[in-house]
Write a protein that holds these residues in place. Structure first.
Motif, PDB file in Angstrom:
ATOM      1  N   SER A   1      13.990   2.513  -8.326  1.00  0.00           N
ATOM      2  CA  SER A   1      14.028   1.092  -8.663  1.00  0.00           C
ATOM      3  C   SER A   1      14.855   0.316  -7.632  1.00  0.00           C
ATOM      4  O   SER A   1      14.438  -0.746  -7.160  1.00  0.00           O
ATOM      5  CB  SER A   1      14.611   0.903 -10.067  1.00  0.00           C
TER       6      SER A   1
ATOM      7  N   ASN B   1      13.004   0.195  -4.380  1.00  0.00           N
ATOM      8  CA  ASN B   1      11.895  -0.758  -4.506  1.00  0.00           C
ATOM      9  C   ASN B   1      12.383  -2.190  -4.324  1.00  0.00           C
ATOM     10  O   ASN B   1      11.688  -3.016  -3.720  1.00  0.00           O
ATOM     11  CB  ASN B   1      11.206  -0.598  -5.867  1.00  0.00           C
ATOM     12  N   ASN B   2      13.579  -2.494  -4.820  1.00  0.00           N
ATOM     13  CA  ASN B   2      14.142  -3.842  -4.631  1.00  0.00           C
ATOM     14  C   ASN B   2      14.301  -4.156  -3.141  1.00  0.00           C
ATOM     15  O   ASN B   2      14.020  -5.273  -2.713  1.00  0.00           O
ATOM     16  CB  ASN B   2      15.480  -3.972  -5.359  1.00  0.00           C
TER      17      ASN B   2
ATOM     18  N   ALA C   1      12.555  -2.848  -0.682  1.00  0.00           N
ATOM     19  CA  ALA C   1      11.206  -3.009  -0.125  1.00  0.00           C
ATOM     20  C   ALA C   1      10.652  -4.391  -0.483  1.00  0.00           C
ATOM     21  O   ALA C   1      10.038  -5.060   0.359  1.00  0.00           O
ATOM     22  CB  ALA C   1      10.278  -1.912  -0.638  1.00  0.00           C
ATOM     23  N   MET C   2      10.865  -4.811  -1.716  1.00  0.00           N
ATOM     24  CA  MET C   2      10.363  -6.123  -2.149  1.00  0.00           C
ATOM     25  C   MET C   2      11.048  -7.249  -1.367  1.00  0.00           C
ATOM     26  O   MET C   2      10.390  -8.225  -0.988  1.00  0.00           O
ATOM     27  CB  MET C   2      10.561  -6.307  -3.656  1.00  0.00           C
TER      28      MET C   2
ATOM     29  N   LYS D   1       9.450  -7.774   1.664  1.00  0.00           N
ATOM     30  CA  LYS D   1       8.047  -8.123   1.437  1.00  0.00           C
ATOM     31  C   LYS D   1       7.099  -6.983   1.793  1.00  0.00           C
ATOM     32  O   LYS D   1       6.083  -7.165   2.439  1.00  0.00           O
ATOM     33  CB  LYS D   1       7.680  -9.396   2.193  1.00  0.00           C
ATOM     34  N   ARG D   2       7.504  -5.765   1.378  1.00  0.00           N
ATOM     35  CA  ARG D   2       6.677  -4.580   1.580  1.00  0.00           C
ATOM     36  C   ARG D   2       6.370  -3.966   0.230  1.00  0.00           C
ATOM     37  O   ARG D   2       7.142  -4.097  -0.709  1.00  0.00           O
ATOM     38  CB  ARG D   2       7.407  -3.541   2.438  1.00  0.00           C
ATOM     39  N   LYS D   3       5.244  -3.267   0.163  1.00  0.00           N
ATOM     40  CA  LYS D   3       4.881  -2.551  -1.056  1.00  0.00           C
ATOM     41  C   LYS D   3       5.167  -1.060  -0.940  1.00  0.00           C
ATOM     42  O   LYS D   3       5.075  -0.336  -1.918  1.00  0.00           O
ATOM     43  CB  LYS D   3       3.391  -2.755  -1.376  1.00  0.00           C
ATOM     44  N   THR D   4       5.507  -0.613   0.256  1.00  0.00           N
ATOM     45  CA  THR D   4       5.755   0.807   0.495  1.00  0.00           C
ATOM     46  C   THR D   4       7.245   1.047   0.685  1.00  0.00           C
ATOM     47  O   THR D   4       7.879   0.410   1.533  1.00  0.00           O
ATOM     48  CB  THR D   4       4.991   1.280   1.746  1.00  0.00           C
TER      49      THR D   4
ATOM     50  N   ASP E   1      14.898   2.306   2.812  1.00  0.00           N
ATOM     51  CA  ASP E   1      15.089   1.718   1.485  1.00  0.00           C
ATOM     52  C   ASP E   1      15.889   2.664   0.588  1.00  0.00           C
ATOM     53  O   ASP E   1      16.766   2.231  -0.159  1.00  0.00           O
ATOM     54  CB  ASP E   1      13.734   1.423   0.825  1.00  0.00           C
TER      55      ASP E   1
END
Length: 147
Positions: free
Chosen positions: A50, A53-54, A56-57, A60-63, A68
């Motif tokens: 999680s 993922n923050n 990555a977000m 502005k990436r989805k991977t 990260d």
């Protein structure tokens, strides 16, 4: 996502192996303790994912990538694990590079062998063709001798 909470747990065999490698010989771990460690490990993985993922977000990436995860470890205040994690990641990359190079070499060897086999086959066909021509010439000579 998982339908049941149990689906989020790591396999018991993996947890047991990790526990055995971490503890000295002769130390026993109860079933309940293994289950608790398994659940704690699952929670840790979910939390780290999680956090990663923050990052990555924000980018502005989805991977998710290794950076990260490293940033997430730092954010979770697990800095002490960053160096061993970097070393493990580097060892993994070297192993993957070695596998890739071995695979490339194997592919090249296979192509080389295939090419060599094709050349042999062509040479054998040419030899057979030449033998056939020579036999034809020899048969003509035999006919001349009989006459």
């Amino acid at each position: 996502m998982a339908e049941r909470p149990e689906d989020l747990n790591l396999p018991n065999a993996v947890i047991t192996r990790i526990i055995k490698e971490a503890l000295p010989d002769g130390v026993n771990v109860s079933k309940e303790a293994r289950r608790a460690i398994s659940q704690a490990a699952s929670v840790f993985v979910l939390y780290a994912t999680s956090c990663a993922n923050n990052f990555a977000m924000k980018a502005k990436r989805k991977t998710l990538n290794a950076g990260d995860v490293m940033s997430a470890m730092e954010e979770m205040e697990f800095e002490r694990f960053l160096q061993p994690l970097r070393e493990a990641l580097e060892a993994y990359k070297k192993g993957q590079k070695g596998k890739k190079e071995a695979s490339e070499q194997k592919r090249k060897d296979k192509e080389k062998k295939s090419s060599t086999d094709e050349n042999k086959s062509r040479d054998e066909e040419e030899e057979e063709h030449m033998d056939d021509e020579q036999e034809g010439e020899n048969e003509g000579e035999e006919e001349d001798v009989e006459n």
